[in-house]
Design a protein around this motif. Structure first.
Motif, mmCIF file in Angstrom:
data_model
loop_
_atom_site.group_PDB
_atom_site.id
_atom_site.type_symbol
_atom_site.label_atom_id
_atom_site.label_comp_id
_atom_site.label_asym_id
_atom_site.label_seq_id
_atom_site.Cartn_x
_atom_site.Cartn_y
_atom_site.Cartn_z
ATOM 1 N N ASP A 1 0.849 -1.180 0.000
ATOM 2 C CA ASP A 1 0.000 0.000 0.000
ATOM 3 C C ASP A 1 0.885 1.231 0.000
ATOM 4 O O ASP A 1 1.985 1.212 0.554
ATOM 5 C CB ASP A 1 -0.902 0.006 1.238
ATOM 6 C CG ASP A 1 -1.743 -1.243 1.326
ATOM 7 O OD1 ASP A 1 -1.471 -2.107 2.191
ATOM 8 O OD2 ASP A 1 -2.660 -1.380 0.499
ATOM 9 N N PRO A 2 0.413 2.327 -0.593
ATOM 10 C CA PRO A 2 1.218 3.562 -0.643
ATOM 11 C C PRO A 2 1.668 3.985 0.755
ATOM 12 O O PRO A 2 0.875 4.069 1.686
ATOM 13 C CB PRO A 2 0.238 4.571 -1.245
ATOM 14 C CG PRO A 2 -0.716 3.750 -2.040
ATOM 15 C CD PRO A 2 -0.882 2.469 -1.267
ATOM 16 N N GLY A 3 2.973 4.244 0.894
ATOM 17 C CA GLY A 3 3.516 4.712 2.166
ATOM 18 C C GLY A 3 3.725 3.637 3.214
ATOM 19 O O GLY A 3 4.300 3.899 4.267
ATOM 20 N N MET A 4 3.270 2.400 2.927
ATOM 21 C CA MET A 4 3.375 1.327 3.938
ATOM 22 C C MET A 4 4.439 0.305 3.574
ATOM 23 O O MET A 4 4.799 -0.542 4.383
ATOM 24 C CB MET A 4 2.025 0.618 4.073
ATOM 25 C CG MET A 4 0.886 1.520 4.464
ATOM 26 S SD MET A 4 1.094 2.196 6.108
ATOM 27 C CE MET A 4 0.858 0.740 7.115
ATOM 28 N N GLY A 5 4.910 0.329 2.368
ATOM 29 C CA GLY A 5 5.891 -0.670 1.966
ATOM 30 C C GLY A 5 5.261 -2.048 1.814
ATOM 31 O O GLY A 5 4.041 -2.209 1.803
ATOM 32 N N LEU A 6 6.096 -3.049 1.729
ATOM 33 C CA LEU A 6 5.643 -4.434 1.616
ATOM 34 C C LEU A 6 5.333 -4.969 3.004
ATOM 35 O O LEU A 6 6.167 -4.904 3.904
ATOM 36 C CB LEU A 6 6.728 -5.305 0.981
ATOM 37 C CG LEU A 6 6.926 -5.175 -0.518
ATOM 38 C CD1 LEU A 6 8.258 -5.800 -0.921
ATOM 39 C CD2 LEU A 6 5.788 -5.837 -1.272
ATOM 40 N N ARG A 7 4.149 -5.520 3.188
ATOM 41 C CA ARG A 7 3.791 -6.113 4.478
ATOM 42 C C ARG A 7 3.443 -7.586 4.262
ATOM 43 O O ARG A 7 2.624 -7.914 3.406
ATOM 44 C CB ARG A 7 2.619 -5.363 5.111
ATOM 45 C CG ARG A 7 2.979 -3.949 5.560
ATOM 46 C CD ARG A 7 1.843 -3.296 6.320
ATOM 47 N NE ARG A 7 0.711 -2.992 5.458
ATOM 48 C CZ ARG A 7 -0.463 -2.588 5.893
ATOM 49 N NH1 ARG A 7 -0.684 -2.452 7.193
ATOM 50 N NH2 ARG A 7 -1.427 -2.329 5.034
ATOM 51 N N LEU A 8 4.036 -8.424 5.077
ATOM 52 C CA LEU A 8 3.870 -9.867 4.942
ATOM 53 C C LEU A 8 2.527 -10.301 5.509
ATOM 54 O O LEU A 8 2.188 -9.974 6.651
ATOM 55 C CB LEU A 8 5.006 -10.579 5.661
ATOM 56 C CG LEU A 8 5.031 -12.095 5.552
ATOM 57 C CD1 LEU A 8 5.339 -12.535 4.121
ATOM 58 C CD2 LEU A 8 6.069 -12.672 6.521
ATOM 59 N N ILE A 9 1.766 -11.062 4.719
ATOM 60 C CA ILE A 9 0.466 -11.543 5.173
ATOM 61 C C ILE A 9 0.620 -12.950 5.772
ATOM 62 O O ILE A 9 0.290 -13.198 6.921
ATOM 63 C CB ILE A 9 -0.539 -11.577 4.006
ATOM 64 C CG1 ILE A 9 -0.642 -10.207 3.337
ATOM 65 C CG2 ILE A 9 -1.919 -12.019 4.507
ATOM 66 C CD1 ILE A 9 -1.443 -10.214 2.045
ATOM 67 N N TYR A 10 1.088 -13.869 4.970
ATOM 68 C CA TYR A 10 1.354 -15.247 5.370
ATOM 69 C C TYR A 10 2.564 -15.742 4.604
ATOM 70 O O TYR A 10 2.889 -15.236 3.539
ATOM 71 C CB TYR A 10 0.163 -16.170 5.022
ATOM 72 C CG TYR A 10 -0.911 -16.291 6.062
ATOM 73 C CD1 TYR A 10 -2.044 -15.468 6.010
ATOM 74 C CD2 TYR A 10 -0.836 -17.241 7.070
ATOM 75 C CE1 TYR A 10 -3.054 -15.580 6.947
ATOM 76 C CE2 TYR A 10 -1.853 -17.363 8.019
ATOM 77 C CZ TYR A 10 -2.947 -16.527 7.947
ATOM 78 O OH TYR A 10 -3.957 -16.654 8.880
ATOM 79 N N TYR A 11 3.193 -16.772 5.152
ATOM 80 C CA TYR A 11 4.240 -17.437 4.403
ATOM 81 C C TYR A 11 4.213 -18.934 4.680
ATOM 82 O O TYR A 11 3.604 -19.395 5.657
ATOM 83 C CB TYR A 11 5.617 -16.848 4.699
ATOM 84 C CG TYR A 11 6.147 -17.072 6.094
ATOM 85 C CD1 TYR A 11 5.731 -16.272 7.148
ATOM 86 C CD2 TYR A 11 7.112 -18.037 6.352
ATOM 87 C CE1 TYR A 11 6.239 -16.458 8.434
ATOM 88 C CE2 TYR A 11 7.633 -18.236 7.624
ATOM 89 C CZ TYR A 11 7.183 -17.427 8.659
ATOM 90 O OH TYR A 11 7.684 -17.608 9.922
ATOM 91 N N SER A 12 4.886 -19.660 3.799
ATOM 92 C CA SER A 12 4.991 -21.103 3.921
ATOM 93 C C SER A 12 6.458 -21.458 3.768
ATOM 94 O O SER A 12 7.013 -21.357 2.678
ATOM 95 C CB SER A 12 4.160 -21.784 2.823
ATOM 96 O OG SER A 12 4.414 -23.168 2.792
ATOM 97 N N ALA A 13 7.089 -21.815 4.871
ATOM 98 C CA ALA A 13 8.525 -22.103 4.832
ATOM 99 C C ALA A 13 8.814 -23.358 4.005
ATOM 100 O O ALA A 13 9.857 -23.458 3.373
ATOM 101 C CB ALA A 13 9.067 -22.263 6.243
ATOM 102 N N SER A 14 7.907 -24.295 4.031
ATOM 103 C CA SER A 14 8.062 -25.515 3.240
ATOM 104 C C SER A 14 6.683 -26.113 3.002
ATOM 105 O O SER A 14 5.706 -25.741 3.675
ATOM 106 C CB SER A 14 8.969 -26.518 3.953
ATOM 107 O OG SER A 14 8.419 -26.860 5.201
ATOM 108 N N GLU A 15 6.607 -27.035 2.065
ATOM 109 C CA GLU A 15 5.327 -27.667 1.754
ATOM 110 C C GLU A 15 4.742 -28.285 3.017
ATOM 111 O O GLU A 15 5.438 -28.970 3.750
ATOM 112 C CB GLU A 15 5.553 -28.747 0.689
ATOM 113 C CG GLU A 15 4.291 -29.322 0.125
ATOM 114 C CD GLU A 15 4.581 -30.350 -0.961
ATOM 115 O OE1 GLU A 15 5.766 -30.510 -1.339
ATOM 116 O OE2 GLU A 15 3.637 -30.998 -1.423
ATOM 117 N N GLY A 16 3.473 -27.995 3.283
ATOM 118 C CA GLY A 16 2.813 -28.551 4.459
ATOM 119 C C GLY A 16 2.811 -27.644 5.667
ATOM 120 O O GLY A 16 2.189 -27.961 6.690
#
Lengths: 112, 115
Positions: free
Chosen positions: B38-53
């Motif tokens: 979003d403008p002025g907010m930069g990249l914000r992490l929502i979710y991640y998956s370090a590996s399958e599963g």
């Protein structure tokens, strides 16, 4: 808390006017620093990885350097096509496969 | 070698509607990520998956769910869209490098508007 701060927020240069962008970080045990370029409407594009203080990487008019507290992206004789937002990122201080911490970026405009 | 692909490129939703953003990578990376920008907010992490599963929450997970379908694919679902979810969404993938260093590769993004 791991933090990455980029300055300035925006930079306007004349074509050929060299300058530097700054990325400072507060993570313990730095395990690398990454620079990205992002064009409007596109995803960030990976540019460089720096692993240790004193290291330098170059690509065309860009040179990235790293100290123990900050990194600089030097732009020599920029051209209008260098206009973009430049992002830096570091792995967080804790170990493991945890995501990068990104700065908010520097928006670079190069005017012909 | 397409890298990271995302569908759709653009989407307009009405408040309360649901949708799924799709992401696929062909680099055989173990880790995948969803960000919003979003403008002025930069990249914000929502979710991640370090590996399958495995999946983990990031900085702004509320209102979202994810599924790591297989090693290649990682989807993001909005169950009941809200105007605050108007944003550009990026998917990324990475591999673990030496001593944990790794660069992420990003997709082209999905521009979502919620009215």
């Amino acid at each position: 808390e791991d933090q990455v701060t980029q300055s300035p927020e925006a930079l306007r240069l004349q074509e050929g006017e060299s300058s530097s962008l700054n990325c400072s970080y507060t993570v313990s045990g730095l395990r690398g620093l990454f620079w990205y370029r992002q064009d409007p409407g596109k995803g960030p594009e990976f540019l460089f990885t720096l692993y240790s203080a004193g290291e330098e990487k170059e690509k065309e008019r860009l040179k990235a350097t790293l100290t123990k507290k900050e990194s600089f992206l030097h732009i020599t004789a920029p051209k209008p096509e260098d206009s973009a937002t430049y992002l830096c990122a570091v792995p967080p201080g804790r170990s493991g496969n945890t995501p990068l911490v990104f700065g908010k970026g520097t928006r670079l405009s190069v005017i012909a | 070698n397409a890298g990271v692909t995302q569908t759709p490129k653009f989407q307009v939703l009405k408040t309360g509607q649901s949708m799924t953003l799709q992401c696929a990578q062909d680099m055989n990376h173990n880790s995948m990520y969803w960000y919003r920008q979003d403008p002025g907010m930069g990249l914000r992490l929502i979710y991640y998956s370090a590996s399958e599963g495995t999946t983990d929450k990031g900085e702004v997970p509320n209102g979202y769910n994810v599924s790591r379908l297989n090693k290649r694919e990682f989807s993001l679902r909005l169950e009941s869209a809200a105007p605050s979810q108007t944003s550009v969404y990026f998917c990324a993938s990475s591999e673990i490098g030496l001593a944990g260093w790794y660069e992420q590769y990003f997709g082209p993004g999905t521009r979502l508007t919620v009215t």
